[in-house]
Design a protein around this motif. Structure first.
Motif, PDB file in Angstrom:
ATOM      1  N   LEU A  69       0.808  -1.207   0.000  1.00  0.00           N
ATOM      2  CA  LEU A  69       0.000   0.000   0.000  1.00  0.00           C
ATOM      3  C   LEU A  69       0.846   1.264   0.000  1.00  0.00           C
ATOM      4  CD1 LEU A  69      -2.673  -1.195   2.589  1.00  0.00           C
ATOM      5  CD2 LEU A  69      -2.941  -1.050   0.108  1.00  0.00           C
ATOM      6  N   GLU A 118      -3.066   5.286  -6.019  1.00  0.00           N
ATOM      7  CA  GLU A 118      -4.501   5.009  -5.871  1.00  0.00           C
ATOM      8  C   GLU A 118      -5.171   4.701  -7.203  1.00  0.00           C
ATOM      9  OE1 GLU A 118      -6.439   8.116  -3.753  1.00  0.00           O
ATOM     10  OE2 GLU A 118      -5.379   7.735  -1.868  1.00  0.00           O
ATOM     11  N   TYR A 127      -5.199   0.915  -8.042  1.00  0.00           N
ATOM     12  CA  TYR A 127      -5.647  -0.042  -7.042  1.00  0.00           C
ATOM     13  C   TYR A 127      -7.090   0.227  -6.645  1.00  0.00           C
ATOM     14  CZ  TYR A 127      -5.535  -2.602  -2.587  1.00  0.00           C
ATOM     15  OH  TYR A 127      -5.796  -3.465  -1.557  1.00  0.00           O
ATOM     16  N   ASN A 176      -9.558  -1.525  -0.578  1.00  0.00           N
ATOM     17  CA  ASN A 176      -9.141  -2.754   0.104  1.00  0.00           C
ATOM     18  C   ASN A 176     -10.256  -3.796   0.112  1.00  0.00           C
ATOM     19  OD1 ASN A 176      -6.672  -1.646   0.626  1.00  0.00           O
ATOM     20  ND2 ASN A 176      -7.050  -1.240   2.794  1.00  0.00           N
TER      21      ASN A 176
END
Length: 316
Positions: free
Chosen positions: A229, A234, A237, A240
């Motif tokens: 992470l 961002e 990805y 979460n």
């Protein structure tokens, strides 16, 4: 057949390493593990030798296991981190290398955020350089301990379906695993989001998947990578929760693999993200044993590169 020797050789990665060299390290590591499991863990093959652990990034498993490995072999080991050195005063990386090398150092175990830093070190100083992770490039001893862990349960890597899941783009572990495992004849598959697992990776002799169910079908080994992470943009990805839902290794996904599937993870784990807790601590998991095997592999690497030989002098 020419005898394989690693004495005096740097270990910067597994790319280009021969099958015979990898087999030698794995064979000696098996003997080293017997030492670790014995009542007397001290063997004096590196007595009088000095090893510097130069870690420019945080580490628990790798640094501690290299330290124990050196000490079990009788060497003097010193740990250096940026916060405890003259680097906080502005000393350059090159000057730090020169300083520690002129103290009579035999080997420098190095972790650095920059790809190629260990290669640079080999050109700047004389001691043996062992790469403990450089950026997203390679982490050879992690891949070696992954292979060793598999061989504790499987007779050979040849033909095994090994699935590496997760953040391939930022993973030095994945690259070393690919180089080492394909050299040993494994059928390596990569799985993860399209933004983190590029189709171009198939040029490395692997199969790329973006469907986790398809990837793990009939797998012998699932190697779950930590989602980094701290390195991921961002834009590359999902959330979460979304990642865990689509690519997380849970009990349902595990049922698609072979009944005797092995689960690996280089650590530290993001439990509940890339791997479910009930999988991480399941009978299929080798994660804790990987830690112990890491000491054995690093003992083997230090022994072979500094002392030399083929391990025949070690007890069977």
């Amino acid at each position: 057949m020419e005898e394989v020797s690693l004495k005096g050789k740097h270990l910067l990665g597994l790319q280009g390493r021969s099958k015979e060299e990898i087999e030698l390290i794995l064979r000696v590591a098996k003997k080293m593990k017997r030492v670790i499991l014995s009542d007397d863990k001290k063997i004096p093959y590196l007595k009088g030798k000095s090893i510097i652990n130069l870690f420019m990034e945080p580490s628990t498993r790798t640094r501690s296991s290299f330290e124990l490995a050196g000490k079990y072999l009788g060497a003097d080991v010193i740990n250096i981190t940026p916060s405890g050195s003259s680097m906080v005063k502005g000393e350059s990386f090159r000057d730090t290398l020169l300083t520690v090398s002129y103290m009579g150092t035999d080997a420098i175990v190095m972790r650095h955020k920059a790809e190629g830093a260990p290669l640079y070190a080999t050109k700047a100083v004389e001691p043996i350089i062992i790469n403990a992770g450089d950026g997203a490039h390679e982490h050879p001893t992690q891949a070696l301990l992954d292979m060793y862990s598999i061989l504790e349960k499987k007779p050979s890597l040849e033909g095994l379906k090994i699935v590496i899941v997760g953040d391939i783009m930022h993973s030095r572990v994945a690259r070393s695993d690919i180089y080492g495992m394909t050299t040993m004849g494994a059928d390596v598959h990569l799985a993860g989001p399209r933004t983190l697992v590029y189709p171009e990776l198939e040029k490395m002799g692997v199969t790329v998947h973006h469907d986790i169910r398809e990837a793990v079908q009939g797998a012998d080994v699932i190697n779950v990578l930590r989602i980094q992470l701290e390195r991921i943009d961002e834009a590359l990805y999902p959330t979460n929760r979304e990642y865990a839902r689509i690519f997380g290794i849970n009990r349902e996904i595990l049922q698609l693999a072979k009944k005797d599937v092995m689960v690996l993870h280089p650590g530290p784990m993001n439990r509940g993200l890339e791997i479910a807790p009930d999988v991480a601590y399941s009978d299929e998991s080798m994660i804790q044993e990987q830690v112990r095997n890491g000491v054995a592999i690093r003992m083997a690497v230090l022994y072979l590169t500094i002392h030399g030989g083929d391990g025949s002098e070690l007890a069977d």
